[in-house]
Design an enzyme around this catalytic site. Structure first.
Site, short mmCIF file in Angstrom:
data_model
loop_
_atom_site.label_atom_id
_atom_site.label_comp_id
_atom_site.label_asym_id
_atom_site.label_seq_id
_atom_site.Cartn_x
_atom_site.Cartn_y
_atom_site.Cartn_z
N LYS A 112 1.93 -26.14 22.51
CA LYS A 112 1.83 -26.64 23.89
C LYS A 112 2.17 -25.56 24.90
CE LYS A 112 2.56 -31.52 23.05
NZ LYS A 112 3.41 -32.67 23.18
N LYS A 197 -5.67 -32.76 15.70
CA LYS A 197 -5.17 -34.14 15.69
C LYS A 197 -5.80 -34.96 16.83
CE LYS A 197 -1.30 -35.14 17.78
NZ LYS A 197 0.08 -35.26 18.25
N LYS A 200 -3.30 -38.21 22.29
CA LYS A 200 -3.56 -38.93 23.54
C LYS A 200 -3.48 -38.04 24.77
CE LYS A 200 0.86 -41.14 23.20
NZ LYS A 200 1.73 -39.99 23.05
P1 TYM Z 1 3.61 -39.63 20.18
O1 TYM Z 1 3.76 -40.45 21.39
O2 TYM Z 1 2.78 -38.40 20.24
O3 TYM Z 1 3.04 -40.52 19.02
C1 TYM Z 1 3.60 -41.78 18.67
C2 TYM Z 1 3.47 -41.99 17.17
O4 TYM Z 1 2.10 -41.91 16.79
C3 TYM Z 1 1.94 -40.93 15.76
N1 TYM Z 1 0.64 -40.27 15.97
C4 TYM Z 1 -0.28 -40.12 15.02
N2 TYM Z 1 -0.32 -40.49 13.74
C5 TYM Z 1 -1.43 -40.21 13.04
N3 TYM Z 1 -2.50 -39.56 13.58
C6 TYM Z 1 -2.50 -39.16 14.86
N4 TYM Z 1 -3.57 -38.56 15.38
C7 TYM Z 1 -1.36 -39.44 15.65
N5 TYM Z 1 -1.03 -39.21 16.95
C8 TYM Z 1 0.20 -39.70 17.12
C9 TYM Z 1 3.08 -39.95 15.96
O5 TYM Z 1 3.36 -39.23 14.78
C10 TYM Z 1 4.20 -40.88 16.37
O6 TYM Z 1 4.80 -41.46 15.24
N6 TYM Z 1 7.89 -37.08 19.90
C11 TYM Z 1 7.26 -38.34 19.61
C12 TYM Z 1 7.90 -39.52 20.30
C13 TYM Z 1 9.36 -39.65 20.02
C14 TYM Z 1 9.93 -40.16 18.84
C15 TYM Z 1 11.33 -40.13 19.07
C16 TYM Z 1 9.40 -40.65 17.64
C17 TYM Z 1 10.36 -39.32 20.87
N7 TYM Z 1 11.55 -39.61 20.30
C18 TYM Z 1 12.21 -40.56 18.09
C19 TYM Z 1 10.30 -41.07 16.66
C20 TYM Z 1 11.69 -41.02 16.89
C21 TYM Z 1 5.82 -38.28 20.11
O7 TYM Z 1 5.48 -37.48 20.93
O8 TYM Z 1 5.04 -39.28 19.60
#
Ligand code: TYM
Length: 336
Positions: A112, A197, A200
């Site tokens: 990023k 990937k 979003k």
């Molecule tokens: P985020 O918001 O990017 O994604 C939320 C969840 O969706 C999963 N995910 C995917 N899984 C499979 N294929 C994909 N293309 C895909 N895109 C997203 C992510 O792995 C995630 O489980 N840093 C984290 C948010 C966060 C978090 C936490 C998660 C902040 N604090 C504590 C767990 C525990 C994030 O950016 O997720």
């Protein structure tokens, strides 16, 4: 009982990747088998250039979609991160345990930050320290399991390292968590760029299926997915990543095995058609429930308010214990 914590970041509209990689398991399994918390991690959305009104809108929408996906406030706690001060409170203490080198090694930071610099923008300090805040999200609740897609595994490993290091230096305070991933679709790829990937925040619309896309939009996106040269339908992630992605999506939506499903097709067109319909069917109930929830915003607000109260009460003792253990003087009148 096992404690589960996970979250979604309101930096864009939620995608099929979020749903298949994370949310669906939260609703189907995690909230039933464990004491689970699911969080709209809005503080994390401030780590990149953002529009305040959009973050607010996306936070509300993400909360509604978590409920629409089947999270039941009777079974689990659903809340917004910034409503619970303990996350930011613990994050600072963990910054005093983490190292600069550790932060700079994080793959998501490197990708990023590089993208941001290419655009001529500046990189926010919070983007570097983001994984520490994520560790605080997890450790504040004594979390055992963190159900996430594969892309978050490195961040959960950092949370483990920080927990172990803190416990060794300052006395046992934190449960050491572990990441859990779904058996299929742990990394759903962009339909137009199967090497990346489905994210979003990327805004490459045609390759991303959003949870609120209309059925015809979903069909169009899936039918136009980039596939690999070759004719035979086989499941091979390395050699045929576009095809493998479609097979994994189909498997995740229908409960099959990607390699077995491949054997049932002799053309890409038929596979795409079935995948598109399977995705439409999986999204249908989520979209219907979301529509109902939009008509009742008071309900969602109530859930978030109650969730924040429950989350605060759960996090407070652990964060207080961490403050004491690391050498901070307890406030006068506080229990020792
Ligand atoms: P985020 O918001 O990017 O994604 C939320 C969840 O969706 C999963 N995910 C995917 N899984 C499979 N294929 C994909 N293309 C895909 N895109 C997203 C992510 O792995 C995630 O489980 N840093 C984290 C948010 C966060 C978090 C936490 C998660 C902040 N604090 C504590 C767990 C525990 C994030 O950016 O997720």
């Amino acid at each position: 009982m096992t404690r589960v914590f996970s979250g979604v970041k309101p930096t864009g509209h939620l995608t099929l990747g979020n749903y298949l990689g994370a949310m669906r398991q939260w609703a189907a399994e995690d909230q039933r088998r464990s004491d689970a918390l699911f969080c709209v991690v809005d503080l994390h959305a401030l780590t990149v250039d953002h529009d305040p009104a959009r973050v607010r809108r996306l936070s509300r929408q993400a909360a509604s979609l978590l409920l629409a996906a089947g999270l039941d406030p009777e079974l689990c706690t659903v809340f917004v991160q910034s409503h619970v001060d303990e996350h930011a409170r613990l994050s600072y203490v963990l910054e005093c345990v983490a190292t600069d080198g550790e932060m700079r090694r994080m793959i998501q930071y490197r990708e990023k930050a590089a993208r941001e610099r290419e655009r001529g923008g500046s990189v926010r300090l919070s983007l570097l320290t983001y994984p520490v805040l994520m560790a605080a999200d997890i450790l504040a609740y004594g979390t055992d399991d963190v159900p996430v897609g594969i892309d978050q595994t490195q961040h959960v490993e950092l949370a483990r390292d920080l927990a172990v290091r803190f416990n060794q230096r300052y006395g046992h305070t934190f449960v050491v968590p572990r990441a859990t991933n779904p058996a299929v679709a742990a990394r759903v790829m962009n339909l137009q760029e199967p090497a990346s990937k489905m994210g979003k925040s990327d805004d490459v619309g045609p390759g991303i299926v959003y949870l609120l896309d209309e059925p015809d939009v979903v069909r169009k996106k899936v039918m136009r997915a980039v596939t690999d040269s070759g004719r035979e339908v086989v499941y091979d992630r390395q050699a045929r990543p576009g095809l493998a992605n479609l097979l994994e999506i189909l498997a995740a939506c229908t409960g099959g095995e990607p390699a077995e499903l491949a054997g049932g097709y002799d053309s890409y067109g038929a596979l795409k058609k079935d995948t598109a319909e399977a995705v439409v069917e999986v999204l249908r109930p989520v979209q219907e429930r979301h529509k109902e929830l939009c008509a009742d915003p008071g309900y969602v607000e109530g859930v978030l308010q109650e969730g924040a109260g429950k989350a605060r009460a759960m996090a407070r003792p652990t964060v207080d214990a961490a403050y004491r253990a690391i050498g901070l003087l307890p406030p006068v009148n506080a229990a020792r």
